[in-house]
Design a protein around this motif. Structure first.
Motif, short mmCIF file in Angstrom:
data_model
loop_
_atom_site.label_atom_id
_atom_site.label_comp_id
_atom_site.label_asym_id
_atom_site.label_seq_id
_atom_site.Cartn_x
_atom_site.Cartn_y
_atom_site.Cartn_z
N ARG A 1 2.28 62.42 42.74
CA ARG A 1 2.89 62.20 44.04
C ARG A 1 4.09 61.38 44.03
O ARG A 1 3.92 60.21 43.66
CB ARG A 1 2.01 62.05 45.07
N CYS A 2 5.49 61.63 44.45
CA CYS A 2 6.61 60.69 44.53
C CYS A 2 7.59 61.31 45.64
O CYS A 2 7.57 62.39 45.85
CB CYS A 2 7.15 60.84 43.21
N ALA B 1 7.35 60.23 37.22
CA ALA B 1 6.82 61.28 38.00
C ALA B 1 7.37 62.84 37.67
O ALA B 1 6.65 63.63 37.90
CB ALA B 1 7.03 61.07 39.43
N LYS C 1 -2.27 60.70 43.40
CA LYS C 1 -1.07 59.79 43.19
C LYS C 1 -0.30 59.87 42.09
O LYS C 1 0.96 59.47 42.01
CB LYS C 1 -1.58 58.28 43.45
N THR C 2 -0.54 60.24 40.78
CA THR C 2 0.10 60.28 39.87
C THR C 2 0.83 61.54 39.79
O THR C 2 1.85 61.63 38.97
CB THR C 2 -0.74 60.41 38.49
N ASN D 1 3.87 55.38 49.36
CA ASN D 1 3.52 56.58 49.05
C ASN D 1 1.84 57.01 49.31
O ASN D 1 1.25 56.92 48.20
CB ASN D 1 3.66 56.54 47.16
N GLN E 1 9.72 56.16 53.18
CA GLN E 1 8.80 55.57 52.08
C GLN E 1 9.59 54.39 51.29
O GLN E 1 8.85 53.90 50.38
CB GLN E 1 8.55 56.68 51.26
N SER F 1 5.12 67.01 46.74
CA SER F 1 4.30 65.73 46.99
C SER F 1 3.89 65.78 48.37
O SER F 1 3.39 64.62 48.70
CB SER F 1 5.28 64.60 46.61
N THR G 1 11.00 55.27 39.01
CA THR G 1 9.79 55.77 39.52
C THR G 1 10.10 57.39 39.67
O THR G 1 8.77 58.23 39.14
CB THR G 1 9.50 55.40 41.08
N ALA G 2 11.01 58.07 39.92
CA ALA G 2 10.88 59.39 39.95
C ALA G 2 11.16 59.92 38.42
O ALA G 2 10.55 61.04 38.40
CB ALA G 2 12.52 59.72 40.71
#
Length: 327
Positions: free
Chosen positions: A315-316, A156, A312-313, A303, A253, A185, A152-153
């Motif tokens: 944001r992490c 992003a 949101k694309t 998130n 989160q 973020s 995920t990170a």
């Protein structure tokens, strides 16, 4: 005719325990101890936020997706504008983790040796390791689960690379460092999870006068924290330093929910198979019993939208420190 059950082992070859007393393996208080032990052994479950237990296989979680907007009114007779707020849904899916422990009946009367005391920590460690590996690094994760934290990170672009000669302090604490990426973020870092090798790297950090930053003397233990946030060093074998040296973020989160605490079932009949389908043990013919331990849980990263980063694309809540090829 007695019914047979096919029990599938999850190892390449069948394993066996030599001595135990079956009755002492499965009392209820042991089950409660196990689930607490798994939380203790799993760095993810320790650091993440536990939601109420799930009542079904899936749990739909509303997540804030649109913020209301306020406006100034133009003069005494100005028209007031309207706004709205919206929520998205994220779904947590519970998946099963299990292990089978075959035991010969020939030694059921041997109650002097505490096999349970030997087996229990290993079951706890095994469950904690598989949970951490799947959630952090996608290791053998169920297909219904989302991408792990590191993936995920990475998607992003919240990755900081530490190469030879780089200043570790700057890579973590300064602008464009790991912590600042999370803050961009709209989140505040409240914890760090790192490979054990990071302990030596941090102990070796020195200020401009050559004094260690983290260690004040040689007698007392080193307190590891970054910018006031505690550090965790998982030692269950799940942390993969080739993929990340450190994972920093807002661990509120990282949410998880348990569908089923660890439960035990004792089988006295059936067969235990190897992964290639060959029969390893026939419980009746080999005078054996098989203890099966099972738990079910799921997780997610909510998130939600915030006032700092609405896209949101971009944001992490997590960022990683990754080793360069020569580090």
């Amino acid at each position: 005719m007695r019914k047979k059950w096919n029990l599938q082992l999850f190892e390449a070859d069948a394993q066996i325990i030599d001595r135990t007393g079956a009755d002492s393996l499965i009392p209820e208080e042991r089950a409660r101890e196990i689930i607490q032990g798994v939380v203790t052994q799993s760095a993810v479950l320790q650091r993440g936020r536990k939601l109420p237990n799930m009542s079904s296989k899936t749990y739909k979680m509303p997540v804030l997706d649109m913020l209301p907007i306020a406006y100034f009114v133009d003069g005494d007779t100005g028209t007031k504008k309207t706004t709205k707020q919206a929520w998205d849904k994220k779904v947590i899916t519970a998946e099963e983790i299990a292990v089978i422990v075959p035991i010969p009946e020939a030694v059921l009367d041997d109650s002097d040796y505490d096999i349970w005391g030997e087996v229990r920590p290993r079951i706890v460690e095994a469950f904690g390791k598989v949970i951490d590996g799947a959630i952090l690094f996608d290791v053998n994760k169920p297909t219904t689960w989302r991408d792990g934290i590191v993936t995920t990170a990475t998607k992003a672009n919240f990755v900081v690379t530490l190469a030879d000669g780089d200043n570790l302090y700057d890579k973590i604490m300064s602008e464009d460092g790991v912590i600042s990426k999370v803050e961009e973020s709209g989140y505040f870092v409240n914890g760090h999870m790192a490979d054990i090798s990071m302990r030596a790297k941090l102990r070796g950090l020195k200020d401009t006068t050559g004094q260690p930053i983290f260690k004040s003397d040689m007698q007392n233990g080193t307190t590891y924290s970054l910018d006031g946030s505690p550090m965790t060093f998982p030692n269950n074998g799940a942390f993969d330093r080739s993929k990340a040296l450190m994972i920093s973020g807002d661990y509120n989160q990282l949410v998880y929910a348990i569908r089923q605490d660890i439960t035990f079932k004792l089988f006295t009949e059936g067969v235990v198979q190897n992964t290639d389908g060959t029969i390893a043990y026939n419980l009746m013919q080999n005078d054996m019993v098989a203890l099966r331990a099972v738990m079910r849980l799921g997780w997610e990263i909510p998130n939600p939208i915030n006032s700092v980063q609405s896209d949101k694309t971009k944001r992490c809540p997590f960022a990683i420190l990754k080793a360069g090829t020569s580090v």
